[in-house]
Design a protein around this motif. Structure first.
Motif, mmCIF file in Angstrom:
data_model
loop_
_atom_site.group_PDB
_atom_site.id
_atom_site.type_symbol
_atom_site.label_atom_id
_atom_site.label_comp_id
_atom_site.label_asym_id
_atom_site.label_seq_id
_atom_site.Cartn_x
_atom_site.Cartn_y
_atom_site.Cartn_z
ATOM 1 N N PHE A 114 1.870 -10.274 -9.112
ATOM 2 C CA PHE A 114 1.697 -10.843 -7.768
ATOM 3 C C PHE A 114 2.975 -11.500 -7.264
ATOM 4 C CE2 PHE A 114 0.658 -14.573 -5.136
ATOM 5 C CZ PHE A 114 0.100 -13.927 -4.047
ATOM 6 N N PHE A 115 3.538 -12.422 -8.048
ATOM 7 C CA PHE A 115 4.702 -13.170 -7.591
ATOM 8 C C PHE A 115 5.965 -12.313 -7.519
ATOM 9 C CE2 PHE A 115 2.076 -16.819 -9.022
ATOM 10 C CZ PHE A 115 2.043 -17.494 -7.804
ATOM 11 N N CYS A 116 6.065 -11.339 -8.415
ATOM 12 C CA CYS A 116 7.252 -10.477 -8.400
ATOM 13 C C CYS A 116 7.289 -9.565 -7.169
ATOM 14 C CB CYS A 116 7.328 -9.639 -9.674
ATOM 15 S SG CYS A 116 7.913 -10.571 -11.109
ATOM 16 N N ARG A 117 6.141 -9.364 -6.528
ATOM 17 C CA ARG A 117 6.129 -8.577 -5.294
ATOM 18 C C ARG A 117 6.832 -9.313 -4.160
ATOM 19 N NH1 ARG A 117 5.647 -3.461 -6.035
ATOM 20 N NH2 ARG A 117 5.469 -3.353 -3.780
ATOM 21 N N ILE A 122 13.112 -6.637 -8.280
ATOM 22 C CA ILE A 122 12.084 -6.541 -9.321
ATOM 23 C C ILE A 122 10.689 -6.392 -8.732
ATOM 24 C CG2 ILE A 122 13.442 -7.839 -10.996
ATOM 25 C CD1 ILE A 122 11.696 -10.238 -10.471
ATOM 26 N N ARG A 123 10.560 -6.559 -7.392
ATOM 27 C CA ARG A 123 9.253 -6.372 -6.762
ATOM 28 C C ARG A 123 8.760 -4.944 -6.970
ATOM 29 N NH1 ARG A 123 9.123 -4.344 -1.560
ATOM 30 N NH2 ARG A 123 7.286 -5.593 -1.153
ATOM 31 N N SER A 124 9.680 -4.026 -7.134
ATOM 32 C CA SER A 124 9.318 -2.629 -7.381
ATOM 33 C C SER A 124 9.195 -2.354 -8.871
ATOM 34 C CB SER A 124 10.381 -1.696 -6.783
ATOM 35 O OG SER A 124 10.552 -1.933 -5.408
ATOM 36 N N LEU A 125 10.191 -2.801 -9.630
ATOM 37 C CA LEU A 125 10.266 -2.466 -11.047
ATOM 38 C C LEU A 125 9.158 -3.080 -11.885
ATOM 39 C CD1 LEU A 125 14.134 -2.801 -11.519
ATOM 40 C CD2 LEU A 125 12.799 -0.748 -10.999
ATOM 41 N N LEU A 142 -5.074 -4.610 -6.908
ATOM 42 C CA LEU A 142 -5.437 -5.753 -6.070
ATOM 43 C C LEU A 142 -4.257 -6.695 -5.878
ATOM 44 C CD1 LEU A 142 -7.454 -7.596 -4.597
ATOM 45 C CD2 LEU A 142 -8.073 -8.547 -6.834
ATOM 46 N N PHE A 143 -3.606 -7.112 -6.984
ATOM 47 C CA PHE A 143 -2.528 -8.083 -6.882
ATOM 48 C C PHE A 143 -1.253 -7.481 -6.301
ATOM 49 C CE2 PHE A 143 -5.417 -10.467 -9.450
ATOM 50 C CZ PHE A 143 -5.142 -11.794 -9.132
ATOM 51 N N THR A 144 -1.048 -6.186 -6.529
ATOM 52 C CA THR A 144 0.085 -5.505 -5.919
ATOM 53 C C THR A 144 -0.108 -5.444 -4.404
ATOM 54 O OG1 THR A 144 0.596 -4.144 -7.854
ATOM 55 C CG2 THR A 144 1.303 -3.291 -5.723
ATOM 56 N N THR A 145 -1.327 -5.128 -3.993
ATOM 57 C CA THR A 145 -1.629 -5.046 -2.561
ATOM 58 C C THR A 145 -1.483 -6.409 -1.892
ATOM 59 O OG1 THR A 145 -3.180 -3.220 -2.941
ATOM 60 C CG2 THR A 145 -3.376 -4.403 -0.854
ATOM 61 N N LEU A 146 -2.003 -7.450 -2.527
ATOM 62 C CA LEU A 146 -1.917 -8.795 -1.961
ATOM 63 C C LEU A 146 -0.468 -9.261 -1.835
ATOM 64 C CD1 LEU A 146 -4.854 -10.648 -3.784
ATOM 65 C CD2 LEU A 146 -4.748 -9.952 -1.383
ATOM 66 N N GLY A 147 0.307 -9.083 -2.916
ATOM 67 C CA GLY A 147 1.716 -9.485 -2.888
ATOM 68 C C GLY A 147 2.505 -8.712 -1.849
ATOM 69 N N SER A 148 2.267 -7.391 -1.779
ATOM 70 C CA SER A 148 2.964 -6.544 -0.813
ATOM 71 C C SER A 148 2.582 -6.911 0.612
ATOM 72 C CB SER A 148 2.631 -5.063 -1.066
ATOM 73 O OG SER A 148 3.041 -4.673 -2.352
ATOM 74 N N LEU A 149 1.296 -7.197 0.814
ATOM 75 C CA LEU A 149 0.799 -7.549 2.151
ATOM 76 C C LEU A 149 1.470 -8.828 2.655
ATOM 77 C CD1 LEU A 149 -1.191 -6.956 4.452
ATOM 78 C CD2 LEU A 149 -2.897 -8.291 3.207
#
Length: 203
Positions: A114-117, A122-125, A142-149
């Motif tokens: 979540f936070f790395c997004r 590193i948001r990608s890696l 879920l957490f990837t979507t939330l962080g990206s959003l």
């Protein structure tokens, strides 16, 4: 690269935004800051809407992250053990070190994803170790979507707010990115120093 990005977005609209953000996940040097802030600016000069830009950029982020997650699943701990067994002496790594790292990510991986997004590069890696640790895919999603959003919404909204001055925001984001890279480099250096020191003591 910036001209290519803006031309692609102007020519293909939402599809261009989706494809560019997906590529940004697979090839981190492509700056999401340019894509998102210019996308926000385009909502003031075209038929694109903030909701649309945020939706398709987030869709692109998630699509790219899923691909990297899939790559991570191909690099399981057992395969890493074989690599470390053969080359680990060069890096002073052991199979035990691999298991410790895997256990750490298993324990804290959800919030790490979540936070790395929200961190450039590193948001990608981060999706790769998530796949390697066999994180529950739906939780990862879920957490990837939330962080990206969150990341996409902030930059698109800022781009729409500043209008034609969107490039200034990109320059500020470059400063932010450089600070993050410097901190990561220092942190990595400290970790390597501590790791080597501990290994020498135990040798």
């Amino acid at each position: 690269m910036q001209n290519w990005i803006t031309e692609t977005m102007e020519s293909f609209g939402y599809l261009g935004i989706f494809l560019l953000i997906a590529l940004e996940n697979l090839f981190p040097p492509i700056p999401s800051e340019v894509i998102l802030t210019f996308g926000g600016f385009m909502t003031t000069t075209s038929t694109l809407t903030k909701t649309g830009v945020i939706f398709f950029s987030t869709l692109g982020s998630v699509f790219g992250a899923i691909l990297l997650f899939g790559i991570g699943t191909l690099l399981d701990v057992q395969k890493l053990e074989k690599i470390v067994g053969k080359w680990g002496h060069i890096l002073r790594l052991t199979k035990k070190d691999i298991h410790k790292a895997n256990e750490w990510f298993t324990k804290y991986g959800v919030w790490t994803v979540f936070f790395c997004r929200l961190i450039p590069l590193i948001r990608s890696l981060i999706s790769i170790p998530a796949g390697m640790s066999r994180m529950n895919f739906w939780i990862f999603l879920l957490f990837t979507t939330l962080g990206s959003l969150i990341w996409n919404t902030i930059l698109v909204t800022v781009g729409a707010s500043v209008g034609s001055s969107w490039e200034k925001i990109v320059s500020y984001m470059d400063v932010y990115s450089n600070i993050i890279y410097a901190l990561l480099a220092v942190g990595l250096g400290i970790l390597i120093f501590i790791f080597i020191k501990k290994r020498r003591r135990s040798a």
